[in-house]
Structures are given as C-alpha cells and as structure tokens.
Design a protein around this motif. Structure first.
Motif, PDB file in Angstrom:
ATOM      1  N   ALA A 121      -7.340  -0.408   0.729  1.00  0.00           N
ATOM      2  CA  ALA A 121      -6.814  -1.560   1.452  1.00  0.00           C
ATOM      3  C   ALA A 121      -7.963  -2.516   1.742  1.00  0.00           C
ATOM      4  CB  ALA A 121      -6.143  -1.130   2.748  1.00  0.00           C
ATOM      5  N   VAL A 131       0.835  -1.206   0.000  1.00  0.00           N
ATOM      6  CA  VAL A 131       0.000   0.000   0.000  1.00  0.00           C
ATOM      7  C   VAL A 131       0.865   1.250   0.000  1.00  0.00           C
ATOM      8  CG1 VAL A 131      -1.596   1.373   1.402  1.00  0.00           C
ATOM      9  CG2 VAL A 131      -2.043  -1.061   1.021  1.00  0.00           C
ATOM     10  N   ALA A 172      -2.727   0.139   7.361  1.00  0.00           N
ATOM     11  CA  ALA A 172      -2.834   0.456   5.939  1.00  0.00           C
ATOM     12  C   ALA A 172      -3.124   1.934   5.724  1.00  0.00           C
ATOM     13  CB  ALA A 172      -3.911  -0.405   5.291  1.00  0.00           C
TER      14      ALA A 172
END
Length: 291
Positions: free
Chosen positions: A95, A82, A106
């Motif tokens: 995410a 990410v 995330a």
C-alpha cells in the motif's frame, strides 16, 4: 542473500523482483497508470500479475505536488483495491501511502507492506512496529506533495548513507525490526538529475546499510531530462519508455532488489539483466575456486 520480511512472509534476494504500479487515481503523472476506480485498479493489478510481476504497489494519491487529500477519501479508494488484490492476485500487495491512518486501514485490508514517501515519521514507524509488516523507507527532505528546490549535496551518496543510517536508528528505537525495511533513494524527490545519476551509478555504496534497495525509477522526470538533454525540454512520461528500460537494466545489474515499474517491457529488462548479472557472479565464483 538479503531478506525482506513482510506481514505475510519473507522475500529473499537475489534475484531482483518487479513491483507493478497500480494507481487508484485519475491524475497519475503517467497516463498509462491511471486506474481511476477500485474496480479498474483490481483489473489492472491482475493484468500486471498475469504479465509476470512479483508484487503490486497500490496507491490512491498522486505523489506529485497538490492540495492535501483527506484520509477518508484516500482510504475509500485504496482499501477496497488492496483487499481484492490481496485476496485474488497471489502476490504480496504494497500500500503506497504516507498517512498512518490510511496505512492502518490498508494493512487491515491485507497489505503486506507500506510504501511510505513520508520519510519515516514517528507515527508511521510506531504503526509499522506494531503490525510487523514490511516497510519501504524513502528519502525525502520535507513534507510530501510540496514543491521545493532540490537541496545541494556535496556528495549525495554520502548524504543518503547518513540519512538512512539515522532513520534506521529511529526505526529501531521505535521497535521496527531492520528486516522489515527496504530503502528507496527517492529519485525525483529532493534530488536533481545529477544526483539521480550519481546514486544509480554508485548503488554499491549503499550496501553497508544492509537493507534491500527499492528503486522507483519508472518514467521519472530525471530520465526524461537525460534523454532530452535538458530539464526544461525533458520528454513527457509516455516518451520515457526506452530510458526506463536502460535505467532498469543498469540498476538491476548493480544489485537493486526491487524495481517499481509501470510496464511489462521494463519487467523483461529487469529479468534479463538479473539473469546476466547472476550468471556473471556465478562464473566469477566458479573461477575463483578453480586453481
């Protein structure tokens, strides 16, 4: 116009947008979407953007049934992918996780939204409210990654309207702004093939909920069953490309705002359907004002 507010901006619809699927796993149900490592996931994600995708949906745990995956293990795969994609891809990165702990990491890494197959549990809603990010709320009738028979619904679309209405109220009570939320019917999750057909044929009946529709239909089991004529004999995921193209085009023409897709070919089907539907709407509007 419908809007969806993410952590780093706002998306406006129409037209429909394509979310490219990136799985930082080696056991995704579709072999063509097994990136395996964060490094490979970054390369695959950048390739999807190069092919024209508007968003990336990055996950690190297969949605199909299986034993629990420790949050630390999931985060170790998801967060690095990410972070790099958020920095390099130039498109919003979602995410895909139902773990609030992993979702928080995330978001720290740069995710613009959380795609949650967990159905809107309180801890996740509290996180979404606190961070002000986008959120995909998916219909599910029990814990993720657990096999169970699909319930019987007298009318599955009415059920979805009621279920989403209840969850939207819970999200609002937790402090989540409705503009943060997109709705995913959860095709193949606690829904059988007939349910999926009903939902896709009646998407307009979900419009009163007032939120964008996020459809994850790419290469799903229900498409393999329809194409083969039976659930038992359903086509394998790598044989479901044509069925995905058909479903994507029809869902787009029916007004789905975001399509979660594996392939550039499906993205083309979405774009063509969106352009034709948009031209048709414009022509209807033009005719309506001409005496």
């Amino acid at each position: 116009m419908t809007i969806w507010r993410l952590a780093d901006g706002t998306l406006e619809f129409p037209p429909s947008l394509g979310a490219g699927i990136v799985n930082v796993t080696d056991n995704s149900f579709f072999p063509g979407a097994r990136s395996g490592t964060p490094e490979r996931a970054v390369a695959d994600g950048l390739a999807l953007v190069e092919s024209g995708f508007d968003l990336l949906d990055v996950g690190a745990v297969a949605a199909r049934s299986g034993p629990p995956v420790p949050a630390a293990d999931e985060a170790a795969r998801l967060a690095p992918a990410v972070a790099r994609l958020a920095a390099e891809a130039g498109v919003p990165v979602l995410a895909d996780t139902f773990s609030p702990r992993v979702a928080a990491l995330a978001l720290d890494a740069g995710a613009a939204a959380i795609n949650d197959i967990g159905g809107g549990e309180p801890e996740m809603l509290e996180l979404i409210a606190e961070r002000g990010c986008g959120y995909v709320l998916m219909h599910i009738e029990g814990p993720p990654r657990v096999d169970r028979e699909a319930p019987h619904y007298d009318d599955v679309v009415v059920h979805l309207r009621d279920w989403f209405g209840d969850r939207l109220e819970r999200a609002n009570a937790a402090g989540v702004d409705p503009e943060q939320i997109a709705l995913d019917p959860g095709l193949d999750f606690d829904l059988d093939t007939d349910d999926a057909v009903q939902i896709l044929g009646r998407l307009d009946e979900l419009r009163p909920l007032g939120r964008p529709l996020f459809l994850a239909l790419s290469r799903k089991d229900f498409l393999g069953a329809i194409a083969a004529g039976s659930w038992e004999g359903r086509l394998e995921p790598d044989e479901r490309g044509p069925a995905t193209l058909a479903a994507t085009a029809l869902a787009t023409a029916a007004g789905a705002e975001v399509l979660r897709l594996h392939d550039a070919e499906a993205l083309d089907a979405m774009r063509v359907a969106s352009a034709i539907a948009g031209a048709s709407d414009a022509e209807c509007e033009r005719r309506s004002v001409i005496p």
